[in-house]
Design a protein around this motif. Structure first.
Motif, short mmCIF file in Angstrom:
data_model
loop_
_atom_site.label_atom_id
_atom_site.label_comp_id
_atom_site.label_asym_id
_atom_site.label_seq_id
_atom_site.Cartn_x
_atom_site.Cartn_y
_atom_site.Cartn_z
N GLU A 173 16.47 1.82 -12.94
CA GLU A 173 15.71 2.94 -13.48
C GLU A 173 14.24 2.73 -13.16
N LYS A 174 13.58 3.76 -12.64
CA LYS A 174 12.20 3.60 -12.19
C LYS A 174 11.30 4.68 -12.75
N ALA A 175 10.03 4.32 -12.91
CA ALA A 175 9.02 5.28 -13.33
C ALA A 175 8.62 6.14 -12.14
N ALA A 176 7.75 7.12 -12.37
CA ALA A 176 7.35 8.04 -11.32
C ALA A 176 6.65 7.33 -10.17
N ASP A 177 5.94 6.24 -10.46
CA ASP A 177 5.23 5.52 -9.40
C ASP A 177 6.09 4.47 -8.72
N GLY A 178 7.39 4.42 -9.07
CA GLY A 178 8.31 3.49 -8.43
C GLY A 178 8.50 2.18 -9.16
N ARG A 179 7.73 1.93 -10.20
CA ARG A 179 7.87 0.68 -10.94
C ARG A 179 9.21 0.64 -11.68
N VAL A 180 9.81 -0.53 -11.71
CA VAL A 180 11.11 -0.71 -12.37
C VAL A 180 10.92 -0.75 -13.88
N ARG A 181 11.75 -0.01 -14.59
CA ARG A 181 11.71 -0.04 -16.04
C ARG A 181 12.48 -1.25 -16.55
N VAL A 182 11.90 -1.92 -17.54
CA VAL A 182 12.50 -3.15 -18.07
C VAL A 182 12.57 -3.05 -19.59
N ASP A 183 13.35 -3.98 -20.19
CA ASP A 183 13.40 -4.03 -21.65
C ASP A 183 12.32 -4.97 -22.15
N SER A 186 0.83 -1.20 0.00
CA SER A 186 0.00 0.00 0.00
C SER A 186 0.87 1.25 0.00
N ASN A 187 0.46 2.23 -0.78
CA ASN A 187 1.18 3.49 -0.87
C ASN A 187 0.36 4.57 -0.16
N PHE A 188 0.90 5.11 0.92
CA PHE A 188 0.22 6.16 1.67
C PHE A 188 0.73 7.56 1.32
N TYR A 189 1.66 7.63 0.38
CA TYR A 189 2.14 8.90 -0.19
C TYR A 189 2.63 9.89 0.86
N GLY A 190 3.05 9.41 2.02
CA GLY A 190 3.55 10.31 3.06
C GLY A 190 2.48 11.16 3.71
N ILE A 191 1.21 10.83 3.51
CA ILE A 191 0.12 11.62 4.09
C ILE A 191 0.06 11.36 5.59
N PRO A 192 0.14 12.39 6.41
CA PRO A 192 0.12 12.21 7.87
C PRO A 192 -1.13 11.46 8.34
N GLY A 193 -0.90 10.41 9.12
CA GLY A 193 -1.99 9.67 9.72
C GLY A 193 -2.63 8.61 8.85
N THR A 222 -15.32 3.89 9.66
CA THR A 222 -14.38 2.96 9.03
C THR A 222 -13.83 3.59 7.77
N ILE A 223 -12.50 3.70 7.69
CA ILE A 223 -11.84 4.30 6.52
C ILE A 223 -10.95 3.22 5.89
N VAL A 224 -11.23 2.89 4.63
CA VAL A 224 -10.48 1.87 3.90
C VAL A 224 -9.59 2.57 2.89
N TRP A 225 -8.31 2.19 2.85
CA TRP A 225 -7.33 2.84 1.97
C TRP A 225 -7.04 1.97 0.76
N THR A 226 -7.48 2.41 -0.41
CA THR A 226 -7.19 1.71 -1.67
C THR A 226 -6.64 2.71 -2.69
N ALA A 227 -5.89 3.69 -2.21
CA ALA A 227 -5.49 4.82 -3.05
C ALA A 227 -4.29 4.56 -3.94
N GLY A 228 -3.64 3.44 -3.79
CA GLY A 228 -2.50 3.18 -4.66
C GLY A 228 -1.51 2.23 -4.03
N VAL A 229 -0.54 1.81 -4.83
CA VAL A 229 0.47 0.86 -4.37
C VAL A 229 1.85 1.35 -4.79
N ARG A 230 2.86 0.74 -4.18
CA ARG A 230 4.25 1.03 -4.52
C ARG A 230 5.05 -0.26 -4.39
N PRO A 231 6.26 -0.30 -4.94
CA PRO A 231 7.08 -1.49 -4.80
C PRO A 231 7.53 -1.69 -3.34
#
Length: 309
Positions: A278-288, A113-120, A259-268
């Protein structure tokens, strides 16, 4: 024992497919000493996870024991978690300090899960990535209905039965639809003292449409589908911070939900983040074109592959 060791990190769709493909070939089985590593000892069919959360599908129907697969396919399986990859030494370090040498490495560890550094956000929301997350959410919803029925205050009942989903992607939309169906049509008839108007569910999404990866017409259909069933949807809003049972939006609005459910995104995973790829903006690894990882200097590592999430 084969001379070349293939280590596969992750027993999801990608990792399992690699292991099974090798096992189908007698030549490949003889060439590779294959080791599969996953933090769980089962494969999890994620597309049906929202259905597990509401009891529409049993957990046993979406899992497949990895050790059983390994036993029949000439694969060694370790239930463990990768914490570091040393590309120079060609080693994968596991959480108990066990080190596995590899000649070829397949990283298919999925995402977190990616919480994007959002406090709390990490502390006060419920992630939705695993079977534990799904079954815990189901148990919580049932418990909240029990608590609401015993509450004498109408306001308290309404508060207990308020739900907020942060993230309107595929997972968020599926959770919203399944959760509302469970609350309105499965649980509510069992609690005659509760009225359907007490149940509120809101989905918030940072982009201007639900399921941004889909075609615009499909996003519009999903929006109509949810709104017709009584789900409130707010688009183009960003979360600034999260407190217990309260979300503060960047525009100044405040949303309350029990109840707050977090489905806002993911990260590696962290160990993938730490690799010099080499990585994309969302952290995914670039491959050939062969899924070989690209290093930060632009070169390709011929024996390290990255697949899946």
């Amino acid at each position: 024992m084969a001379g070349r060791r293939l280590v596969i990190v992750g027993g999801g769709f990608a990792g399992l497919d690699v292991a099974r493909s090798i096992s189908r070939s007698r030549v490949a089985r003889g060439y590779w000493d294959t080791v599969l590593i996953d933090k769980e000892n089962f494969f999890q069919f994620n597309p049906l996870l929202p259905a597990v959360a509401v009891g529409a599908v049993e957990t046993r129907h979406i899992v497949y024991p990895l050790r059983e697969m390994a036993r029949h396919r000439h694969v060694r399986f370790y239930k463990n978690k990768a914490v570091r990859v040393d590309l120079d030494r060609r080693e994968v370090q596991l959480h108990n300090d066990l080190r596995l040498r590899f000649d070829t490495l397949v990283i298919a560890a999925g995402s977190v899960s990616n919480f994007y550094g959002i406090p709390g956000a990490a502390e006060h929301t419920r992630p939705f990535k695993t079977l534990v997350d799904a079954t815990t959410l189901r148990a919580r919803v049932v418990e909240l209905f029990e608590m609401a029925e015993q509450s004498e205050s109408l306001e308290q009942r309404r508060r207990l039965l308020s739900f907020l989903i942060v993230g309107g992607g595929v997972t968020g939309v599926e959770v919203a639809a399944e959760l509302f169906e469970m609350a309105r049509h499965t649980l509510l008839p069992r609690y005659p003292s509760l009225d359907r108007s007490l149940i509120t569910l809101t989905v918030i999404e940072g982009s201007e449409r639900l399921v941004p990866s889909a075609r615009p017409e499909h996003s519009a259909y999903v929006l109509r589908f949810l709104e017709r069933r009584g789900v409130a949807v707010r688009l183009g809003v960003r979360v600034a911070r999260v407190e217990p049972r309260r979300v503060y939006l960047a525009g100044g609005d405040v949303l309350d939900a029990f109840t707050i459910v977090w489905t806002a995104g993911v990260r590696p995973p962290d160990f993938v983040d730490a690799l010099p790829f080499e990585k994309a903006a969302d952290g995914r690894v670039r491959v050939d074109e062969h899924l070989r990882a690209r290093r930060a200097d632009g070169t390709v590592d011929p024996d390290v592959y990255v697949a899946g999430d």
